[in-house]
Enzyme design. Structure first.
Site: not given
Ligand code: NAP
Length: 259
Positions: A167, A180
Site C-alpha cells: 500500500s 495497517y
Molecule cells: P477486501 O476487499 O477487504 O478483501 C480482503 C480479503 O482478505 C477478503 O477475501 C477477506 O476474506 C480476506 N481476509 C481478511 N481477513 C482474513 C483472514 N483472517 N483470513 C483469511 N482471509 C482474510 O480488500 P482489497 O481492497 O481487495 O485488498 C486486497 C489487498 O490490496 C490488501 O492487501 C490491501 O491492503 C491491498 N490494497 C488495497 C487497496 C484498495 O484501495 N482496495 C489499496 C492499496 C492496497 P472474507 O471475504 O472472508 O472477508
C-alpha cells in the site's frame, strides 16, 4: 551502475496463456482484488489455490472459476479450495495446506499474499491494542508463517514468484493509518529480507501496491468517497499477473506500484 534486471510494469503485454501450467496460491480470493485475481489467473491458464476463511464464499468463487473459459479458448483448471483463517490458523492448519499442495503438484509456482485487514483508523496514541495485535498478525505474521511452510514447494518450482500486496502507506507512513501502515511496512521488510536470502535460488519475492481500488476495504477507509469513480479490482490484476508470470523472472526484492 545498477545490476537490477530491467522490468517495467508499464511495458508488459500479457499473453492469453501467460500463466499456463503454473500453480498459484492466493490468500483472500473471496472478495475485492483477490477474487478478481483468482479469476484472471485461471483464465490465463493457472491452477489456482483459493486460500480463504469463508467456505461459502470460497465455493462461490470456485463455481465462478469453473464456469469460465480460458482466454486462449481452453478449459480452465478446477481450483483447489484450501480453508485458511489467517487470524486463527495454527501450525497444523498450515501443514495441512502444504501437504495438500505437495501431494497434488509437488511444487508451488506462485504465492500472493493479498488478504489483509484495515483495522482501525486512529492515532497511535489511542489505537486499540487488541486490534493492533490482530492486524499485525493477519497482515504480517500469518503471511510469514504461510511463506515459511510453503518454502519447500516454492523451491521445488523451476520459476517461483511470491507477491505481497502492499500500500502507499506501507512505503510512507501517514497519520491515523496505525497498524495497517505499520504492517505494510513490515511486509515490505519481509520482501527485502526474503529476496536477499533467496538471491541464489529460483524463488523471487516482490511487493505490489495495487493503488486505490473499488473494494470493501477502500469503502471502510473512505466511507464518504464515491467509490464508483475508482478503478475496479479487475483493472488491477495485470500487474500481479506480470509479477507471477515468466516475464518477471529474475526480478526480486523490488517494490512496485500497479500502473
Ligand atoms: P477486501 O476487499 O477487504 O478483501 C480482503 C480479503 O482478505 C477478503 O477475501 C477477506 O476474506 C480476506 N481476509 C481478511 N481477513 C482474513 C483472514 N483472517 N483470513 C483469511 N482471509 C482474510 O480488500 P482489497 O481492497 O481487495 O485488498 C486486497 C489487498 O490490496 C490488501 O492487501 C490491501 O491492503 C491491498 N490494497 C488495497 C487497496 C484498495 O484501495 N482496495 C489499496 C492499496 C492496497 P472474507 O471475504 O472472508 O472477508
Amino acid at each position: 551502475m545498477s545490476l537490477e534486471t530491467p522490468f517495467d510494469l508499464q511495458q508488459i503485454t500479457l499473453r492469453p496463456d501467460e500463466l499456463s501450467g503454473r500453480v498459484i496460491g492466493i490468500t483472500g480470493p473471496t472478495a475485492g482484488i483477490g477474487r478478481a485475481l483468482a479469476l484472471e489467473c485461471a483464465q490465463r491458464g493457472a491452477e489456482v489455490i483459493l486460500l480463504g476463511r469463508n467456505l461459502r464464499k470460497l465455493e462461490a468463487v470456485h463455481a465462478e472459476i469453473e464456469a469460465l473459459r480460458r482466454h486462449d479458448g481452453g478449459p480452465v483448471a478446477p481450483p483447489l479450495i484450501a480453508p485458511l483463517d489467517l487470524e486463527r490458523a495454527v501450525a497444523g492448519d498450515l501443514d495441512t495446506i502444504a501437504m495438500a499442495i505437495e501431494e497434488r503438484w509437488g511444487r508451488l509456482d506462485g504465492l500472493v499474499h493479498n488478504a489483509a485487514l484495515l483495522g482501525q483508523l486512529a492515532a497511535i496514541e489511542h489505537y486499540d491494542v487488541p486490534t493492533w495485535v490482530k492486524v499485525m498478525h493477519v497482515n504480517v505474521t500469518a503471511p510469514f508463517a504461510l511463506t515459511q511452510v510453503l518454502m519447500p514447494a516454492l523451491r521445488a518450482s523451476q520459476d517461483a514468484s511470491v507477491v505481497c500486496a502492499s500500500s502507499s502507506v506501507g512505503r510512507r507512513g501517514r497519520a491515523y493509518w496505525g497498524a495497517y501502515a505499520v504492517s505494510k511496512h513490515a511486509l515490505e521488510g519481509m520482501v527485502q529480507v526474503l529476496a536477499d536470502e533467496l538471491g541464489q535460488t529460483r524463488v523471487r519475492v516482490n511487493s505490489l501496491n495495487p493503488g486505490r481500488t473499488r473494494t470493501a476495504m477502500r469503502r471502510q477507509a473512505y466511507p464518504s468517497e464515491d467509490i464508483g469513480t475508482l478503478p475496479t479490482p479487475e483493472s488491477r490484476t495485470a500487474a500481479f499477473i506480470a509479477l507471477l508470470g515468466p516475464q518477471s523472472r529474475g526480478v526480486s526484492g523490488r517494490a512496485f506500484d500497479a500502473p
